[in-house]
Each structure stands twice: as C-alpha cells, then as structure tokens.
Design an enzyme around this catalytic site. Structure first.
Site, mmCIF file in Angstrom:
data_model
loop_
_atom_site.group_PDB
_atom_site.id
_atom_site.type_symbol
_atom_site.label_atom_id
_atom_site.label_comp_id
_atom_site.label_asym_id
_atom_site.label_seq_id
_atom_site.Cartn_x
_atom_site.Cartn_y
_atom_site.Cartn_z
ATOM 1 N N ARG A 35 13.204 9.363 40.853
ATOM 2 C CA ARG A 35 14.460 9.379 41.619
ATOM 3 C C ARG A 35 14.589 8.128 42.470
ATOM 4 N NH1 ARG A 35 14.570 14.070 45.376
ATOM 5 N NH2 ARG A 35 16.771 13.549 45.675
ATOM 6 N N ARG B 285 -21.021 8.094 53.780
ATOM 7 C CA ARG B 285 -19.744 8.154 54.498
ATOM 8 C C ARG B 285 -18.603 8.389 53.503
ATOM 9 N NH1 ARG B 285 -18.428 1.853 56.204
ATOM 10 N NH2 ARG B 285 -17.335 1.322 54.276
ATOM 11 N N GLY C 203 0.762 -1.247 0.000
ATOM 12 C CA GLY C 203 0.000 0.000 0.000
ATOM 13 C C GLY C 203 0.783 1.281 0.000
ATOM 14 N N HIS D 10 2.591 14.030 53.177
ATOM 15 C CA HIS D 10 2.457 12.582 53.335
ATOM 16 C C HIS D 10 1.033 12.117 53.031
ATOM 17 C CE1 HIS D 10 6.481 12.679 54.764
ATOM 18 N NE2 HIS D 10 6.181 13.287 55.897
ATOM 19 N N LYS E 66 7.349 -14.598 17.613
ATOM 20 C CA LYS E 66 7.412 -15.996 18.051
ATOM 21 C C LYS E 66 8.685 -16.661 17.551
ATOM 22 C CE LYS E 66 4.976 -20.416 17.852
ATOM 23 N NZ LYS E 66 3.704 -21.120 17.584
ATOM 24 N N ASP F 14 -19.038 9.446 73.130
ATOM 25 C CA ASP F 14 -17.811 10.042 73.659
ATOM 26 C C ASP F 14 -17.189 11.040 72.687
ATOM 27 O OD1 ASP F 14 -17.063 8.094 71.863
ATOM 28 O OD2 ASP F 14 -15.663 7.067 73.207
#
Length: 511
Positions: free
Chosen positions: A214, A507, A35, A271, A138, A465
């Site tokens: 790094r 939640r 082609g 963090h 292969k 509490d």
C-alpha cells in the site's frame, strides 16, 4: 520497428508455446528449434527447422552443444543497419534472426527438490540458453528476446499491429538480463550453500517481486515486497487489507518471536517491539497474559501465535482493534468470525520453524550489512550464579523465560516477567536505567506488580544504578550477560539488596 521474419525457439517451460508458435507460423515466420521444443512443435503441425539442419553442425555431447554456433549468434548479434555487419553476414551466409524465445533449464526447481544430487544439479545448468538470451538482449534494437511465457499474448498484439518498437524491445531486454542474472545467482548461491560458505567474497542476491505494498513507512513513500530465491515462507494474507511496509515488518517480528519460543506462545507487536509475550497451556490463555502487559499499546498491534486459533480466541481478539494475526492455523470457526472484520489481515504459516531464514540483511546508505540471525540459545548449564542468594528451579525457569524474551526487544532492553509471561517492557532507551524505570512504570500503569519479578537485561549493567533501581521496583532476580569492568560493583549491589543474579556470558543487542 523490428519485423519478425525468423525466430529461434528453445524452451524448458512450454506454457502457451504451441499457440504462440502457431501464430508465428501463420504469419509466415520461419521457426528454428531444438530438442523437445522441436518435437512439440512438429507434433502440433507447426513448420520448424531443426537447429542442426540450420547450422549444418550436429548436436554433440548429449545435447550440451547445439546452439553455440556462429550462424546462431551471428544471426542474433548482427546489427542490420551497420553496412559492415550486413556485408559480413551475407558473405558467410548468416541470416538475421529477429526473435529468440528461450527460457532456461529448471535449475532452481531441480535443486529445490529433496535429495537432489550434484550431478543432477550440474546437468540442469543451461549454457546455450543464457548465451542466446544475452546475445539477443545486447542487440535488442534489432533482435527481440522473450524469456517469459506470459509475454506471448502481448507480443502477438505488437506483431499484428505492425512490429516491435525499440521502446517495447528495451522492456523485454531488461527482463531478459534480469532473468539470466537471477539464474546465475541461483547457481552460485546453491554451490555456496553446498560448500557451507555463508559469507562468500562475492555475494550475489536475487529477489522476486512478490507484491506491491500500500505504501512504505509513510503514505508518501512507495514500497514493494521482494522475496529471495529458495525462500519457503508465504506471507500471503488469507483476508484483510493490502499490506503496508510497516505491516510487513511487524508481521515478520511477530512470526520470528513466536517461532523461537515454546508451543502456545503469543506475542503482540507494536512498531517492531513486543508489547507482550506469554506462553501457556493454550493460546487463549497465552493471549490474555500477553495482552495484559500493555493493553493500550496492544491496540492496533500485530499478533503472532505459535499454535491454533480457534473460535473462542478469535472472538476475544475481535474485541479490540488489531492490524493482523499470524498463526500456525486458523479453524473454520475462527475464519468465519474474523470475516466479520474483513480489514484484519490473517496470515497462516503451518510450520513456523521450517520457514525461518538464517541471515539478517540490513541496508545502510552505502552497502548491505549481513549477519546470522540471533537464534543462539543457552541452557541452564550455561548460567553462572554470581550472587550470594541462590535461585530455586522455579527461579531458573523464570529467568530463562525472561532471557528468551529480551533478545526480541530493542536495545537498551529490560524485561520484567513471571515464569511464563511478561509484566513490563522497557525498550529502546539510550540509558539502561531509563529502560529499568520505563519497564516498571509500564507494568504499574496497567495495574501489574513487578514485585518478585524476573528481570532480563540484553547487555551488562555498566554501573550499579540499574541494580539499585531494580531493587527499588521490587525485582527478585536478574539475568544479564556480565562482562563489565564494574561487575564486582554490580554483584555487590545485588547482594546488598538480596537479589539473585546470574550471568549468561552472551549479550542480545538488537539495534
């Protein structure tokens, strides 16, 4: 050593092809082609045989079938050191093809275009190309396979040096199988997306190596950053030191938090946890509010800014050590100021929302966990006021801001806020009461008062509490999911202390 005497070349990406084919031609290599590739070669004076002349069978079905022929695949798969293979190839007139140079129809590029239609996508699914690549790969001990134009120069050197060793051929073989695997993944992923199947029975993932890092979480761990197919974000720094594993995690967290909050939001990450979040009329004021939450932890953090960083803000950021800043835009003046601290990493992503990905992938020892990201939001209409004391519109705004922040904090999570800025954050504690006390203490340690504050809890309070501790700290209103068997006891505690309490019915655990 593989000696290259005959090559089959059929490529979509024609980068560097003419020079490579000229080299092969000058070295007496017979070239077979198809082609548009054949046309290009002939236009440049390179001797090449058309695939239909080679096979004796015409291209058919608008070019869909042209290389799927025994003379092609027999030439690629024949083990010339095997007497039976060699005898059969000679009997059937199948010459050995020593080199196949193939890259595939641009399916990924095609389906990434806006408005692509199914028919166009289907026509860009390559059939003959992957088949030739797999056949050659292969049989890599006897057939060299090239799928990447950047390898042409290296292969020229190997050919000039006497041939292709088995070790070198194995490297190109591995690259070839990765190429076809990525191609098939792109196809299956695209069709799953079109069908709306977010969690298919078989999930194929393909990631491209973007950069070496790094190091990993610690300097003794090697690491790299891989980007999934179809990704739109770009975490390439405008300046700064090479990114580490931890830097990437913090930049990602800063990016996601800023993306999902109002304009001119600033968050500071340390963090993987936010140590301050705020929004204001401009990013400078938002930064000052975010930083005051925990200025000690903000030292050496990563800053996410949904807005423009100008010179004034850059100057204020430069007053303290930071690892990096990710923002929608940096003005030339800001870049000039940051250039005086070249180790600071700067990442610019103009369209934060567009760059968001929807799936959260987390590896575990024996598999991969995948979930939708926690992007779901609630409105004021979703709130259920459960306390006797009713909130004002200002209270609702403060509670909604607290709720928008708490989903980004590690569980168990408690956040104390004003209407638009955090005051104290209690993150990642095994006890919710500990998070309540930690958040209040963090605020007090930097001279901030949580009296009259809005408090969000990522999950329900299992006992009263936590409410007692919040009341002791001076909180005014609490937003939480509700759903505990002790909700009546928790609501009673809020009423005893004169606290506002609203339930969300949702939640926000973040493990």
């Amino acid at each position: 050593m593989i000696q290259i005497k005959r090559a089959l070349i059929s490529v979509s990406d024609k980068s560097g092809l003419v020079e490579f084919a000229q080299f092969l031609d000058k070295n007496g290599v017979e070239i077979i082609s198809t082609g548009g590739t054949l046309k290009l070669l002939k236009e440049n004076g390179i001797n090449a045989i058309a695939i239909d002349d080679y096979t004796g069978f015409p291209e058919i079905l608008d070019g869909r079938v042209k290389t799927l022929h025994p003379k092609v695949h027999g030439g690629l798969l024949g083990v010339v050191s095997n007497p039976t293979h060699k005898e059969k190839m000679e009997e059937l007139g199948i010459p050995k093809i020593d080199l196949v140079v193939v890259n595939l129809y641009p399916f990924l590029k095609t389906v990434s275009k806006p408005g692509v239609v199914l028919e166009e996508a289907i026509e860009n699914i390559d059939i003959g190309g992957p088949s030739m690549i797999r056949s050659a790969a292969k049989n890599y001990k006897h057939t060299l396979v090239l799928t990447d134009p950047s390898d042409y120069k290296e292969v020229q050197g190997l050919i000039s040096g006497g041939g292709i060793s088995e070790e070198a051929a194995a490297g190109y073989m591995r690259k070839a199988f990765s190429h076809t695997a990525m191609y098939d993944t792109a196809i299956s992923s695209w069709f799953n997306v079109q069908a709306g199947d977010r969690f298919p029975d078989v999930l194929n993932l393909s990631f491209l190596k973007k950069q070496k890092l790094r190091y990993g979480e610690n300097p003794h761990q090697s690491a790299a950053f891989y980007e999934p197919l179809f990704v739109k974000s770009d975490f390439s720094p405008l300046q700064g030191k090479e990114l580490s594993f931890n830097n990437m995690l913090d930049f990602d967290a800063a990016f996601h938090i800023s993306s999902l909050l109002p304009e001119n939001t600033v968050c500071i990450i340390k963090h993987l946890n936010p140590c301050g979040i705020a929004y204001a009329d401009d990013p400078l004021e938002a930064f000052r509010l975010a930083r005051r939450t925990d200025p000690i932890s903000a030292f050496g953090g990563v800053i996410g800014i949904k807005g423009i960083v100008n010179g004034e803000l850059a100057s204020v950021i430069n007053e303290n050590f930071v690892e990096g800043v990710i923002a929608q835009k940096f003005t030339p003046e800001a870049l000039e100021l940051f250039s005086k601290k070249p180790n600071i990493r700067l990442i610019e992503i103009e369209d934060f929302k567009e760059a968001l990905d929807e799936l959260d992938l987390r590896p575990i020892h024996h598999g991969l966990l995948i979930q939708d990201r926690d992007y779901t939001t609630i409105t004021e209409n979703d709130l259920k006021i459960v306390s006797k004391k009713q909130p004002t519109p200002d209270d609702i705004r403060g509670l909604m801001f607290a709720w928008s922040c708490v989903r980004f904090i590690k569980s168990n999570a408690i956040v104390y806020t004003e209407e638009n800025a955090t005051l104290g954050i209690g993150a990642g504690q095994m006890s919710r009461v500990d998070s309540v006390q930690l958040g209040a203490n963090k605020a007090l340690n930097v001279g901030l008062s949580v009296v009259g504050s809005y408090v969000a809890s990522d999950a329900f309070f299992p006992f009263r509490d936590g409410i007692d501790a919040l009341a002791k700290a001076g909180a005014k209103a609490i937003i939480q999911p509700g759903g505990s068997v002790r909700d009546p006891e928790v609501i009673q505690a809020a009423d005893e202390h004169g606290l506002i309490m609203v339930f969300t019915g949702m939640r926000h655990f973040r493990h």
